[in-house]
Scaffold this motif. Structure first.
Motif, mmCIF file in Angstrom:
data_model
loop_
_atom_site.group_PDB
_atom_site.id
_atom_site.type_symbol
_atom_site.label_atom_id
_atom_site.label_comp_id
_atom_site.label_asym_id
_atom_site.label_seq_id
_atom_site.Cartn_x
_atom_site.Cartn_y
_atom_site.Cartn_z
ATOM 1 N N ASP A 153 2.258 -30.755 58.226
ATOM 2 C CA ASP A 153 2.525 -31.784 57.218
ATOM 3 C C ASP A 153 1.523 -32.926 57.287
ATOM 4 O O ASP A 153 0.644 -32.958 58.157
ATOM 5 N N GLN A 154 1.686 -33.850 56.342
ATOM 6 C CA GLN A 154 0.688 -34.908 56.155
ATOM 7 C C GLN A 154 0.724 -35.966 57.253
ATOM 8 O O GLN A 154 -0.165 -36.816 57.326
ATOM 9 N N SER A 155 1.721 -35.909 58.147
ATOM 10 C CA SER A 155 1.771 -36.824 59.282
ATOM 11 C C SER A 155 1.129 -36.227 60.530
ATOM 12 O O SER A 155 1.165 -36.832 61.599
ATOM 13 N N LYS A 213 4.762 -32.328 52.756
ATOM 14 C CA LYS A 213 4.964 -33.757 53.011
ATOM 15 C C LYS A 213 5.605 -33.947 54.367
ATOM 16 O O LYS A 213 5.231 -34.830 55.141
ATOM 17 N N GLU A 266 -4.272 -42.595 56.255
ATOM 18 C CA GLU A 266 -3.184 -43.410 55.699
ATOM 19 C C GLU A 266 -1.891 -42.608 55.515
ATOM 20 O O GLU A 266 -1.156 -42.769 54.543
ATOM 21 N N LYS A 315 -1.575 -39.500 54.839
ATOM 22 C CA LYS A 315 -1.711 -38.450 53.834
ATOM 23 C C LYS A 315 -2.767 -37.445 54.283
ATOM 24 O O LYS A 315 -3.481 -37.658 55.266
ATOM 25 N N GLY A 339 2.106 -31.473 50.202
ATOM 26 C CA GLY A 339 1.799 -32.784 50.745
ATOM 27 C C GLY A 339 0.938 -33.621 49.816
ATOM 28 O O GLY A 339 0.279 -33.114 48.908
ATOM 29 N N GLU A 340 0.940 -34.923 50.065
ATOM 30 C CA GLU A 340 0.133 -35.862 49.272
ATOM 31 C C GLU A 340 -1.319 -35.813 49.740
ATOM 32 O O GLU A 340 -1.590 -35.833 50.941
ATOM 33 N N ILE A 341 -2.231 -35.774 48.790
ATOM 34 C CA ILE A 341 -3.648 -35.563 49.096
ATOM 35 C C ILE A 341 -4.497 -36.744 48.653
ATOM 36 O O ILE A 341 -4.339 -37.258 47.540
#
Length: 219
Positions: free
Chosen positions: A107-109, A155, A181, A183, A204-206
């Motif tokens: 994930d994005q974290s 995400k 940040e 993402k 996930g946010e890109i």
């Protein structure tokens, strides 16, 4: 070129001359076939071996040599074998420069889940948790979507984590991500894959890097 070969070829570009590298089961181990010419790395198997090479052929296979997943390996000149406690002392002592592990989800974290699906019998986490916190650089590799076409780059992971906030990079058959940040930072796309294709295939946010480029898959 199939998805697994794309990922394996791109993984091999991550290694620098002199690195001590631990490769996980499956696709990561395949990357040993594609090490760039002139880049000499020391591959470590967590069951107790240093300096092995590409997977053997049927003609060169020695059934007494295998990695921790039971897959055959080829010991190179100067190789050493030792006990598993010694092997994990190398990992936990911070002597592994890079580890590449397969994943069920990322994930994005920078979280990774790679050991258990609830309700499915699993042998355990193995050495993953040690590698994820002991290696200096941690890379996850996986096919971008599952058999249903659903993203495995999320995400937030839904499966039990192997370790939190530990990833430095994600390599899939569609893209290479770093993190910015909280993402996903899109750094590369596979040949023939557009930025729009990656965004459409990713939960996930890109953030798209201004220097995004095409993966180098040469050997």
């Amino acid at each position: 070129m199939n998805a697994k070969e794309i990922i394996a070829r791109r993984i091999a570009k991550e290694f620098a001359d002199g690195d001590v590298v631990n490769l996980g089961f499956g696709i990561p181990n395949l990357s040993a076939r594609y090490l760039p010419e002139g880049v000499n790395v020391t591959l470590q198997a967590e069951n107790g071996a240093l300096r092995f090479g590409a997977p053997p052929t049927a003609e060169t296979l020695n059934p007494d040599y295998s990695n921790s997943g039971g897959m055959p390996l080829t010991l190179q000149k100067g190789a050493s074998t030792f006990s598993m406690p010694t092997s994990f002392a190398i990992i936990r002592g911070g002597h592994v420069d890079v580890t590449v592990l397969g994943a069920l989800e990322v994930d994005q974290s920078g979280n990774i889940a790679n050991w258990m699906v609830p309700g499915v019998l699993a042998p355990g986490m193995g050495g993953a948790m040690d590698l994820l916190v002991g290696a200096k650089k941690v890379i996850a590799s996986l096919q971008h979507v599952d058999k249903k076409g659903e993203s495995k780059v999320l995400k937030q992971c839904t499966l039990p984590l192997s370790a939190p906030n530990c990833l430095d990079k994600i390599i899939t058959d569609l893209a290479v991500f770093e993190f910015q940040e909280g993402k996903l930072l899109l750094m590369e796309t596979a040949p023939g894959v557009t930025v729009e294709d990656v965004i459409a295939a990713t939960d996930g946010e890109i953030i798209v890097s201004p220097e995004v480029k095409t993966m180098d898959l040469s050997v």
